[in-house]
Motif scaffolding. Structure first.
Motif, short mmCIF file in Angstrom:
data_model
loop_
_atom_site.label_atom_id
_atom_site.label_comp_id
_atom_site.label_asym_id
_atom_site.label_seq_id
_atom_site.Cartn_x
_atom_site.Cartn_y
_atom_site.Cartn_z
N GLU A 27 23.20 -4.61 -44.86
CA GLU A 27 22.77 -3.57 -43.93
C GLU A 27 21.61 -2.78 -44.51
O GLU A 27 20.66 -2.44 -43.80
N HIS A 31 18.16 -3.58 -42.39
CA HIS A 31 18.36 -2.52 -41.41
C HIS A 31 17.24 -2.49 -40.39
O HIS A 31 16.07 -2.63 -40.72
N SER A 32 17.59 -2.31 -39.11
CA SER A 32 16.58 -2.16 -38.06
C SER A 32 16.98 -1.01 -37.17
O SER A 32 18.16 -0.75 -36.93
N GLU A 33 16.00 -0.31 -36.64
CA GLU A 33 16.24 0.82 -35.75
C GLU A 33 16.64 0.29 -34.37
O GLU A 33 16.23 -0.78 -33.95
N HIS A 34 17.43 1.08 -33.66
CA HIS A 34 17.79 0.72 -32.29
C HIS A 34 16.59 0.97 -31.39
O HIS A 34 15.91 1.99 -31.52
N PRO A 35 16.29 0.06 -30.48
CA PRO A 35 15.16 0.27 -29.57
C PRO A 35 15.44 1.41 -28.61
O PRO A 35 16.60 1.72 -28.30
N GLU A 36 14.37 2.05 -28.11
CA GLU A 36 14.54 3.12 -27.14
C GLU A 36 15.16 2.59 -25.85
O GLU A 36 16.01 3.21 -25.25
N LYS A 37 14.71 1.44 -25.43
CA LYS A 37 15.22 0.82 -24.22
C LYS A 37 15.65 -0.59 -24.59
O LYS A 37 14.84 -1.39 -25.05
N GLU A 38 16.93 -0.89 -24.37
CA GLU A 38 17.43 -2.20 -24.75
C GLU A 38 17.00 -3.26 -23.75
O GLU A 38 16.80 -2.99 -22.58
#
Length: 185
Positions: A27, A31-38
């Motif tokens: 992790e 690690h990757s950030e969550h997108p603003e819009k999936e």
């Protein structure tokens, strides 16, 4: 305690420790950030020489009506009959009576309680059920009148829709004139 039990518990705890350590480390590394819009936007591209799907012009209702069959439209009306009637003076059902529908002011049939969306769309009863309105509405009711209470998906086939509209046209004391097909060059 038995030494075999101790070894089994130790092996289990050791495995859990290793798996947790690998999970935490991976992790941190990946690690990757969550997108603003999936999700992904799907854009249809036309092949060279083809028209884009959005740009494809629908066949005008006047052209469709020129080859429509009211008798076949009576059969298509069976899809509507569970919610509507088509007889003069017939009672409203879940939907209003459709006798004399063509060129009738929208959302004005006596004794029927229309949705707020349909009343807004009618502009106070000044909008009429024109050929084009009927064609667009019967293609996709919720798209043509967003928020309408009509829970019908629509009639996608041009021929079926034209047959139904021609049938509804005949259900009137004095049917209005059919629209003239556009002139061809």
């Amino acid at each position: 305690m038995n030494s075999y039990v101790n070894m089994g518990v130790g092996a289990f705890l050791g495995t859990v420790f290793v798996l947790m350590s690998v999970s935490i480390a991976s992790e941190g590394i990946f690690h990757s950030e969550h997108p603003e819009k999936e999700g992904f936007a799907i854009v249809a591209e036309a092949a060279e020489g083809e028209a884009a799907p959005e740009a494809a012009a629908a066949v005008p209702i006047a052209v469709l009506l020129a080859s429509a069959d009211a008798t076949a439209g009576e059969g298509v009306f069976k899809k509507c009959a569970s919610c509507h009637t088509d007889v003069k003076g017939g009672a409203n059902k879940v939907g209003p009576n459709l006798f004399g529908l063509v060129d009738r002011p929208i959302a004005t049939h006596e004794g029927f309680s229309y949705s707020a969306a349909m009343k807004d769309f009618s502009k106070g009863g000044t909008e009429l059920w024109t050929w084009d309105h009927l064609n667009a509405f019967l293609t996709a009711p919720k798209k043509h009148v967003p928020g309408t209470a009509m829970g019908f998906a629509g009639i996608k086939k041009d021929e079926e829709r034209a047959n139904l509209i021609l049938y509804l046209h005949t259900m009137a004391d004095a049917p209005v004139a059919l629209p003239a097909p556009p002139a061809t060059n």
